[in-house]
Scaffold this motif. Structure first.
Motif, mmCIF file in Angstrom:
data_model
loop_
_atom_site.group_PDB
_atom_site.id
_atom_site.type_symbol
_atom_site.label_atom_id
_atom_site.label_comp_id
_atom_site.label_asym_id
_atom_site.label_seq_id
_atom_site.Cartn_x
_atom_site.Cartn_y
_atom_site.Cartn_z
ATOM 1 N N LEU A 127 0.849 -1.185 0.000
ATOM 2 C CA LEU A 127 0.000 0.000 0.000
ATOM 3 C C LEU A 127 0.885 1.235 0.000
ATOM 4 N N ASP A 128 0.644 2.125 -0.942
ATOM 5 C CA ASP A 128 1.437 3.348 -1.081
ATOM 6 C C ASP A 128 0.520 4.554 -0.915
ATOM 7 N N LEU A 129 0.728 5.305 0.177
ATOM 8 C CA LEU A 129 -0.024 6.530 0.447
ATOM 9 C C LEU A 129 0.905 7.740 0.433
ATOM 10 N N SER A 130 2.004 7.645 -0.264
ATOM 11 C CA SER A 130 3.014 8.704 -0.253
ATOM 12 C C SER A 130 2.488 9.971 -0.917
ATOM 13 N N HIS A 131 3.070 11.111 -0.484
ATOM 14 C CA HIS A 131 2.795 12.422 -1.083
ATOM 15 C C HIS A 131 1.313 12.782 -0.988
ATOM 16 N N ASN A 132 0.717 12.466 0.157
ATOM 17 C CA ASN A 132 -0.654 12.884 0.436
ATOM 18 C C ASN A 132 -0.651 13.732 1.707
ATOM 19 N N PRO A 133 -1.406 14.812 1.761
ATOM 20 C CA PRO A 133 -1.414 15.686 2.944
ATOM 21 C C PRO A 133 -2.315 15.162 4.054
ATOM 22 N N LEU A 134 -1.912 14.050 4.664
ATOM 23 C CA LEU A 134 -2.744 13.441 5.710
ATOM 24 C C LEU A 134 -2.862 14.362 6.917
ATOM 25 N N ARG A 135 -4.102 14.582 7.335
ATOM 26 C CA ARG A 135 -4.378 15.352 8.553
ATOM 27 C C ARG A 135 -5.001 14.486 9.632
ATOM 28 N N ALA A 136 -5.538 13.343 9.251
ATOM 29 C CA ALA A 136 -6.179 12.432 10.205
ATOM 30 C C ALA A 136 -5.919 11.004 9.751
ATOM 31 N N LEU A 137 -5.458 10.187 10.687
ATOM 32 C CA LEU A 137 -5.197 8.776 10.424
ATOM 33 C C LEU A 137 -5.822 7.973 11.558
ATOM 34 N N ALA A 138 -6.920 7.289 11.270
ATOM 35 C CA ALA A 138 -7.654 6.561 12.302
ATOM 36 C C ALA A 138 -6.828 5.395 12.843
ATOM 37 N N ALA A 139 -7.083 5.063 14.110
ATOM 38 C CA ALA A 139 -6.329 3.976 14.748
ATOM 39 C C ALA A 139 -6.579 2.642 14.062
ATOM 40 N N GLY A 140 -7.769 2.463 13.505
ATOM 41 C CA GLY A 140 -8.078 1.212 12.816
ATOM 42 C C GLY A 140 -8.106 1.357 11.314
ATOM 43 N N ALA A 141 -7.296 2.268 10.771
ATOM 44 C CA ALA A 141 -7.328 2.536 9.328
ATOM 45 C C ALA A 141 -6.974 1.305 8.511
ATOM 46 N N PHE A 142 -6.055 0.469 9.006
ATOM 47 C CA PHE A 142 -5.574 -0.657 8.217
ATOM 48 C C PHE A 142 -6.129 -1.993 8.708
ATOM 49 N N LEU A 143 -7.156 -1.955 9.532
ATOM 50 C CA LEU A 143 -7.790 -3.198 9.957
ATOM 51 C C LEU A 143 -8.450 -3.869 8.762
ATOM 52 N N GLY A 144 -8.390 -5.172 8.749
ATOM 53 C CA GLY A 144 -8.929 -5.912 7.625
ATOM 54 C C GLY A 144 -7.909 -6.198 6.546
ATOM 55 N N CYS A 145 -6.625 -5.883 6.813
ATOM 56 C CA CYS A 145 -5.533 -6.157 5.852
ATOM 57 C C CYS A 145 -4.496 -7.042 6.524
ATOM 58 N N PRO A 146 -4.816 -8.295 6.786
ATOM 59 C CA PRO A 146 -3.884 -9.151 7.541
ATOM 60 C C PRO A 146 -2.603 -9.476 6.798
ATOM 61 N N ARG A 147 -2.590 -9.330 5.476
ATOM 62 C CA ARG A 147 -1.394 -9.682 4.692
ATOM 63 C C ARG A 147 -0.571 -8.466 4.285
ATOM 64 N N LEU A 148 -0.868 -7.311 4.836
ATOM 65 C CA LEU A 148 -0.128 -6.107 4.476
ATOM 66 C C LEU A 148 1.309 -6.221 4.983
ATOM 67 N N ARG A 149 2.274 -6.109 4.061
ATOM 68 C CA ARG A 149 3.685 -6.265 4.407
ATOM 69 C C ARG A 149 4.502 -5.012 4.104
ATOM 70 N N THR A 150 4.077 -4.209 3.145
ATOM 71 C CA THR A 150 4.816 -3.000 2.771
ATOM 72 C C THR A 150 3.872 -1.813 2.822
ATOM 73 N N LEU A 151 4.250 -0.788 3.595
ATOM 74 C CA LEU A 151 3.449 0.430 3.720
ATOM 75 C C LEU A 151 4.357 1.622 3.453
ATOM 76 N N LYS A 152 3.951 2.462 2.504
ATOM 77 C CA LYS A 152 4.740 3.629 2.131
ATOM 78 C C LYS A 152 3.978 4.889 2.514
ATOM 79 N N LEU A 153 4.598 5.681 3.397
ATOM 80 C CA LEU A 153 4.016 6.939 3.860
ATOM 81 C C LEU A 153 5.016 8.075 3.683
ATOM 82 N N ASN A 154 5.728 8.071 2.592
ATOM 83 C CA ASN A 154 6.727 9.109 2.343
ATOM 84 C C ASN A 154 6.038 10.454 2.117
ATOM 85 N N GLN A 155 6.511 11.478 2.838
ATOM 86 C CA GLN A 155 5.959 12.832 2.736
ATOM 87 C C GLN A 155 4.435 12.831 2.872
ATOM 88 N N ALA A 156 3.954 12.092 3.851
ATOM 89 C CA ALA A 156 2.514 12.009 4.074
ATOM 90 C C ALA A 156 2.110 12.405 5.483
#
Length: 369
Positions: A127-156
């Protein structure tokens, strides 16, 4: 469309098409030919098969509906998604997308990710969320993704608040990530609390780290992060005595910082731009301080040793004073015993040296009788 392509080829074969038309055909025909009409959402392109869907720079206001059920790779670039709500990528009325493993959402102006935004993507691995102006990130944002292995939050995370580590830690809880990218987020400290157990690669390049504290290094040395590799290039390191723990940590396990030779000093001024890894303690300003500390420790040791000896001597004198009568009696007894012993030796000496006893013969005794 196939007829048009054939006509163009015929014109070009006869030499009647200008070069500009040839260039336009080369540029425009491939996307038109790759555009799939079966199962491909509007404003998107399905390349080769519906398994790869790309929606680029079409200013989408929300994730595309009616995605093919067998889609594996989905790219949305240049959109205006703003808010990712719960189950934002699940197909309405048709259930989840079990085959989707790669989701790229870079530069989509995403400002908020709500609870379970990626619900319905059980096979999501990247999952790549890079270069997004995140202002809110919920505690359960990634629930339901048990196989998530790579997360990109560059400049986010630049707009996430003064302490982005807290919402990040809540969002990453219970995930089994292997790679986490946090480059270019202005982080001033290692997000130790946000690092999931089992993480193998952490990208912290181009942040605002001046160094790592011994506590942060201890977290990296803990068993859950024993295999972690850390990327630290392009951070404004302050090369003073406080940097020594980090340099020692890097030298002891160079494999843990693959870009260690790229580390550069930003301060103090005399070391600006210098490579950090080869610096010696005296160059970091630790030499004089360490010598002074050593002298202070030696002086303190001598003082402590003198105090201990004084206490021992004082205790010995007190014992002698309290037992003075017994000691006097013991000395008198010892003196008497020595005197008796000496008198015995003296008596024996006098007996052995008497000339009358020495001149007397053993045969004189019977005649005297």
């Amino acid at each position: 469309m196939a007829g048009r392509a054939g006509a163009l080829r015929l014109l070009m074969a006869r030499g009647r098409a200008p070069r500009l038309l040839l260039w336009l055909a080369t540029l425009l025909l491939p996307p038109l030919l790759l555009r799939a009409g079966q199962g491909c959402p509007g404003h998107c392109y399905c390349f080769a098969t519906p398994e790869l869907v790309q929606c680029s720079y079409v200013r989408l206001q929300e994730p595309p509906a009616e995605l093919p059920r067998g889609v594996r790779n989905l790219t949305i670039a240049g959109g205006n998604l703003t808010v990712l709500r719960s189950a934002a990528f699940a197909r309405p009325g048709s259930g989840p997308l079990p085959e989707l493993s790669l989701l790229l959402l870079a530069r989509d102006n995403i400002e908020a990710v709500e609870e379970r935004a990626f619900q319905g993507l059980p096979g999501l691995a990247v999952l790549d969320l890079s270069h997004n102006p995140l202002r809110a990130l919920a505690a359960g944002a990634f629930l339901g993704c048990p196989r998530l292995r790579t997360l990109k939050l560059n400049q986010a995370l630049l707009l996430l608040g003064e302490a982005p580590e807290e919402p990040l830690a809540g969002a990453l809880r219970n995930l089994s990530l292997r790679r986490l990218e946090l480059a270019g987020n202005g982080l001033r400290a290692l997000p130790a609390a946000a690092l999931p157990d089992g993480l193998e690669e952490l990208d912290l390049r181009n942040n605002s780290l001046q160094g790592l504290s011994p506590e942060e290094l201890a977290r990296l040395d803990s068993a859950p992060l024993a295999r972690l590799q850390l990327h630290l290039a392009a951070n404004p390191l302050r090369c003073d005595c406080a940097l020594r723990p980090l340099l020692a940590w890097v030298r002891n396990a160079s494999w843990r910082v693959p870009d260690a030779r790229s580390l550069r000093c930003a301060a103090p001024r005399e070391l600006s731009g210098a490579a950090a890894l080869p610096l010696r303690p005296e160059q970091l300003g630790c030499g004089a301080g360490r010598a002074g500390e050593q002298e202070e420790l030696e002086t303190a040791s001598y003082v402590f040793f003198g105090i201990v000896l004084a206490l021992i001597g004082l205790i010995f004198l007190m014992v002698l004073y309290l037992n003075r009568r017994g000691i006097k009696r013991w000395l008198n007894n010892l003196r008497e015993a020595c005197r008796d012993q000496m008198e015995g030796y003296h008596y024996r000496y006098e007996q052995d040296t008497d000339p009358r006893r020495a001149s007397a013969s053993p045969s004189a005794s019977p005649s005297g009788l």
